[in-house]
Motif scaffolding. Structure first.
Motif, mmCIF file in Angstrom:
data_model
loop_
_atom_site.group_PDB
_atom_site.id
_atom_site.type_symbol
_atom_site.label_atom_id
_atom_site.label_comp_id
_atom_site.label_asym_id
_atom_site.label_seq_id
_atom_site.Cartn_x
_atom_site.Cartn_y
_atom_site.Cartn_z
ATOM 1 N N GLY A 69 0.820 -1.212 0.000
ATOM 2 C CA GLY A 69 0.000 0.000 0.000
ATOM 3 C C GLY A 69 0.844 1.247 0.000
ATOM 4 N N SER A 70 0.485 2.143 0.896
ATOM 5 C CA SER A 70 1.045 3.487 0.902
ATOM 6 C C SER A 70 2.526 3.502 1.284
ATOM 7 C CB SER A 70 0.215 4.310 1.893
ATOM 8 O OG SER A 70 0.976 5.265 2.551
ATOM 9 N N SER A 71 3.169 4.634 1.007
ATOM 10 C CA SER A 71 4.586 4.767 1.351
ATOM 11 C C SER A 71 4.762 5.264 2.779
ATOM 12 C CB SER A 71 5.259 5.754 0.398
ATOM 13 O OG SER A 71 4.723 7.046 0.593
ATOM 14 N N ARG A 72 3.659 5.430 3.524
ATOM 15 C CA ARG A 72 3.743 6.086 4.833
ATOM 16 C C ARG A 72 4.737 5.369 5.755
ATOM 17 N NH1 ARG A 72 -2.409 4.654 5.789
ATOM 18 N NH2 ARG A 72 -2.347 5.869 3.901
ATOM 19 N N GLU A 73 5.683 6.161 6.215
ATOM 20 C CA GLU A 73 6.759 5.603 7.031
ATOM 21 C C GLU A 73 6.265 5.259 8.431
ATOM 22 O OE1 GLU A 73 10.334 7.383 5.868
ATOM 23 O OE2 GLU A 73 11.296 7.120 7.812
ATOM 24 N N ARG B 248 7.986 -3.481 -1.016
ATOM 25 C CA ARG B 248 9.332 -2.910 -1.009
ATOM 26 C C ARG B 248 9.458 -1.596 -0.237
ATOM 27 N NH1 ARG B 248 9.682 1.265 -4.509
ATOM 28 N NH2 ARG B 248 11.866 1.618 -4.004
ATOM 29 N N ILE B 249 8.459 -0.726 -0.313
ATOM 30 C CA ILE B 249 8.625 0.563 0.379
ATOM 31 C C ILE B 249 8.594 0.331 1.887
ATOM 32 C CG2 ILE B 249 7.853 2.953 0.604
ATOM 33 C CD1 ILE B 249 6.456 2.690 -2.077
ATOM 34 N N LYS C 8 7.740 -2.285 -8.463
ATOM 35 C CA LYS C 8 8.577 -1.144 -8.090
ATOM 36 C C LYS C 8 8.282 0.024 -9.033
ATOM 37 C CE LYS C 8 13.401 -0.279 -7.048
ATOM 38 N NZ LYS C 8 14.576 -1.033 -6.600
ATOM 39 N N ARG D 213 11.982 -0.946 3.008
ATOM 40 C CA ARG D 213 12.979 0.135 3.116
ATOM 41 C C ARG D 213 12.701 0.988 4.351
ATOM 42 N NH1 ARG D 213 15.604 1.271 -2.200
ATOM 43 N NH2 ARG D 213 16.404 3.161 -1.243
ATOM 44 N N ASN D 214 11.439 1.342 4.556
ATOM 45 C CA ASN D 214 11.089 2.185 5.705
ATOM 46 C C ASN D 214 11.477 1.517 7.020
ATOM 47 O OD1 ASN D 214 10.060 4.308 4.223
ATOM 48 N ND2 ASN D 214 7.952 3.572 4.296
ATOM 49 N N ALA E 60 9.452 5.610 -8.747
ATOM 50 C CA ALA E 60 9.081 4.710 -7.657
ATOM 51 C C ALA E 60 8.896 5.491 -6.372
ATOM 52 C CB ALA E 60 10.162 3.643 -7.469
ATOM 53 N N GLY E 61 8.163 4.884 -5.454
ATOM 54 C CA GLY E 61 7.928 5.501 -4.163
ATOM 55 C C GLY E 61 9.056 5.205 -3.187
ATOM 56 N N ILE E 62 9.287 6.137 -2.275
ATOM 57 C CA ILE E 62 10.263 5.948 -1.192
ATOM 58 C C ILE E 62 9.640 6.490 0.098
ATOM 59 C CG2 ILE E 62 12.333 6.030 -2.649
ATOM 60 C CD1 ILE E 62 12.626 8.999 -1.757
ATOM 61 N N GLY E 63 10.359 6.335 1.202
ATOM 62 C CA GLY E 63 9.846 6.808 2.484
ATOM 63 C C GLY E 63 10.297 8.234 2.792
ATOM 64 N N ARG E 64 9.805 8.720 3.930
ATOM 65 C CA ARG E 64 10.096 10.112 4.310
ATOM 66 C C ARG E 64 11.553 10.326 4.701
ATOM 67 N NH1 ARG E 64 4.713 11.585 7.949
ATOM 68 N NH2 ARG E 64 3.228 11.311 6.251
ATOM 69 N N ASN F 282 15.164 1.666 7.428
ATOM 70 C CA ASN F 282 15.559 3.058 7.653
ATOM 71 C C ASN F 282 15.185 3.568 9.040
ATOM 72 O OD1 ASN F 282 16.737 3.288 5.170
ATOM 73 N ND2 ASN F 282 14.905 4.062 4.162
ATOM 74 N N ILE G 16 1.794 -0.373 -8.615
ATOM 75 C CA ILE G 16 2.141 -0.597 -7.204
ATOM 76 C C ILE G 16 1.139 -1.530 -6.524
ATOM 77 C CG2 ILE G 16 0.944 1.559 -6.539
ATOM 78 C CD1 ILE G 16 3.930 0.205 -4.636
ATOM 79 N N SER H 75 7.878 10.566 -2.309
ATOM 80 C CA SER H 75 7.480 9.992 -1.025
ATOM 81 C C SER H 75 5.981 9.724 -1.064
ATOM 82 C CB SER H 75 7.855 10.927 0.113
ATOM 83 O OG SER H 75 7.309 12.197 -0.135
ATOM 84 N N ASP H 76 5.580 8.964 -2.075
ATOM 85 C CA ASP H 76 4.188 8.553 -2.238
ATOM 86 C C ASP H 76 4.201 7.313 -3.112
ATOM 87 O OD1 ASP H 76 1.167 9.795 -2.061
ATOM 88 O OD2 ASP H 76 1.474 8.565 -3.836
ATOM 89 N N SER H 77 3.420 6.304 -2.711
ATOM 90 C CA SER H 77 3.535 5.021 -3.401
ATOM 91 C C SER H 77 3.101 5.073 -4.866
ATOM 92 C CB SER H 77 2.741 3.956 -2.650
ATOM 93 O OG SER H 77 1.395 4.348 -2.555
#
Ligand code: SF4
Lengths: 166, 421
Positions: free
Chosen positions: A64-68, A89-90, B220, A93-94, B133-137, A97, B215, B118-120
């Protein structure tokens, strides 16, 4: 080596049920975040979770979302590691991290139940459950270094020659 | 090499890379939205004063615009201060649109670029031949400080779509079918390349739906080879020159999956996962309380046109709230001048400000316990649009429009006038 009590969930545990979107744009403290952890999946979790507990889940954990906050709220709740058949995957990583160990385990997961105890030997890549040993692949060295430094920000500070935290 | 291998090698300054290899790269552009407030605080913890390359960063306020609470308003205020302090020029305040529509419109989604957000749903720009691609904060905060990040080179699935979509079928039905077939983790960690006659035939907006939802099968990124349609869209928009990257003809794919668009029927994702997909017949008749037409998935002009064509001259069913959420101000203005907004308002719909609105369940139309929403968005997770006891179904703009008229989930082929195109 850590030893923890298991919270057991299924496949596709998504970031909305780990940390609901309605809280994502509010500045919350770690403690407040922990109170909402897994709120829409298992309301008991936040009430009963103890420092050092381990989450064991099926495939695609954290999709789902990228929310850390999906990673930070679990860390803040005291979760010592998440073991799953696979991770989105996100989220993966989160978690790294934020210094939350994530373990991709292909075998043995189906036999682990809520309330069981698992041991994790990070050095040798082994999960021990009821006397059985299950192996997991080591993380690439670049990634392991981040986890070992306690997360990406302390890692980057270290690389820049600054002290661990301001 | 596949597209992903080729572009990541290029960005890492290497001749060749293999799947699984870790590379350090500098993205061409980085996108963040309302979460910039939180990112700027993490940036503060790194102990670096200045953003290294302010011109790389694009910030779009879209998630809670206009702010519905004091806390959100404060977040936006902090972002404006950060933007001014750091000299970030590519800043789009509330009302311009949803980030994934604004970056293409403002010419950042360019072929051959590497874009991280920073959004999926940052995967959307794959429809322009970008690797996105999305990444975290925390990662975004580190990009502010260093402009560098590590990425793992993914292996690649090729998805070939033969045939041709016939109206009222859209690319939304196709991507729901694909996700339903391969599952929410069907392309986990993979780079996906969409190709085939049906994709070539599709409009640029229709392609964006596929990349946007890549996604939702765990991918990815979701690449589509840029062509004349892409180049034409970017004319007068591109912020700089660009150099398309195409996969080699002898690239090696982990899997090749084939689909046919010609015999596709309308698809609906049932609660509470995107891969819980069924043909519309199976859920037809399900009573609905709210419909949402819009979002970064299906809030573009052609989506509104298709829905307006079905709704024109008719009334929304009693007891149904219809929300129309254009993806950007540009879309809203075009829809206004074409009379589409007039059609929606006369039919009884509520038109919302371009932005994310109810898609993430914080404002402008959240669901009560027990309510059912049929939406053109990309996610139907439990609790996403408000109550955890509400249900969200996902479908195409045509299915949503047809259902708004009847108050139950309806096959758009029953009401679509003009027949198959
Ligand atoms: S419209 Fe919905 S899916 Fe798209 S960026 Fe906004 S919240 Fe995310």
């Amino acid at each position: 080596m850590i030893e923890g009590r298991v919270w057991r969930y299924g496949d596709d545990v998504n970031t909305d049920v780990i940390f609901p979107g309605k809280y994502t744009y509010q500045p919350l403290t770690a403690e407040e975040m922990a109170q909402h952890a897994l709120e829409d999946l298992d309301p008991d979790f936040a009430k009963e979770v103890q420092e050092g507990d381990v989450i064991v889940a099926g495939a695609n954990f954290g999709c789902g979302s990228s929310r850390e906050q999906a990673a930070t709220c679990l860390k803040a709740a005291g979760v010592a590691a998440v073991i799953a058949k696979s991770f989105a995957r996100i989220f993966f990583r989160n978690a790294i991290n934020n210094g939350l160990p994530v373990i991709e385990l292909k075998e043995g997961i189906d036999g682990i139940a809520k309330g069981d105890t698992v041991k994790i030997d990070f050095e040798n890549g082994i999960v021990i459950h009821k006397g059985n040993e299950y192996h997991f692949p080591a993380l690439p060295p670049e990634v392991l270094a981040i986890l070992e430094d306690g997360g990406l920000i302390p890692h980057v500070r270290k690389e820049m020659g600054k002290e661990k935290y301001p | 090499m596949t597209f992903a291998e080729k572009i990541l090698a290029q960005k890492a300054g290497l001749d060749h890379v293999e799947p699984g290899q870790i590379v350090t790269v500098t993205p061409d552009f980085c996108m963040s939205h309302d979460n910039t407030a939180a990112i700027s605080k993490i940036f503060g913890k790194i102990g670096v004063e200045r953003v290294k390359d302010p011109e790389r960063f694009v910030i779009v306020l879209d998630h809670t615009v206009p702010p519905s609470t004091e806390k959100y308003a404060l977040g936006h205020k902090e972002i404006r201060q950060f933007v001014a302090q750091q000299g970030i020029v590519h800043f789009y305040d509330g009302g311009v649109g949803i980030c994934h529509q604004v970056l293409p419109e403002k010419g950042f989604a360019l072929p051959g670029t590497l874009i991280l957000g920073s959004d999926s749903h940052t995967t959307t720009y794959g429809a322009f031949g970008a690797f996105s691609a999305g990444i975290g904060r925390s990662e975004m905060a580190v990009l502010y400080a260093t402009s560098k990040i590590w990425l793992k080179v993914p292996s690649t699935f090729k998805i070939v779509v033969h045939g041709r979509l016939r109206a009222p079928l859209t690319s939304k039905d196709l991507i729901l079918k694909i996700i339903g077939d391969i599952g929410a983790d069907g392309a986990l960690y993979r780079s996906v390349e969409f190709t085939g006659a049906a994709i070539t035939e599709m409009s640029q907006a229709a392609r964006m739906v596929l990349s946007n939802m890549a996604i939702e099968m765990g991918a990815k990124n979701g690449y589509i080879a840029p062509d004349d349609k892409t180049f034409r869209f970017l004319e007068g928009r591109a912020v700089r020159k660009y150099y398309p990257v195409y996969p080699d003809s002898d690239a090696s794919y982990e899997k090749v999956l084939e689909f046919d668009a010609s015999d596709l029927i309308p698809q609906v994702a049932k609660p509470h996962t995107v891969d819980n997909v069924a043909p519309v017949e199976e859920v037809a008749g399900t009573k609905i309380d709210q419909v949402l037409l819009g979002t970064c998935t299906n809030g573009r002009l052609e989506d509104l046109r298709l829905a307006a064509r079905i709704i024109a001259g008719k009334k929304i069913a009693t007891g149904v709230r219809m929300l129309v959420l254009p993806a950007s101000r540009e879309v809203l203005l075009d829809a206004l001048s074409e009379g589409l907004i007039d059609t929606f308002v006369r039919a009884g719909a509520m038109v919302l400000n371009p932005g994310c609105g109810p898609c993430l369940g914080v404002h402008e139309g959240v669901l009560a316990p027990g309510e059912v929403c049929l939406s053109t968005a990309n996610r139907n997770f439990k609790g996403r649009m408000g109550s955890r006891d509400a249900e969200i179904y996902l479908a195409s703009p045509a299915t949503v429009a047809a259902s708004a008229l009847t108050g139950v989930i309806t096959d758009p082929r029953d009401v679509f006038e003009g027949g198959a195109e």
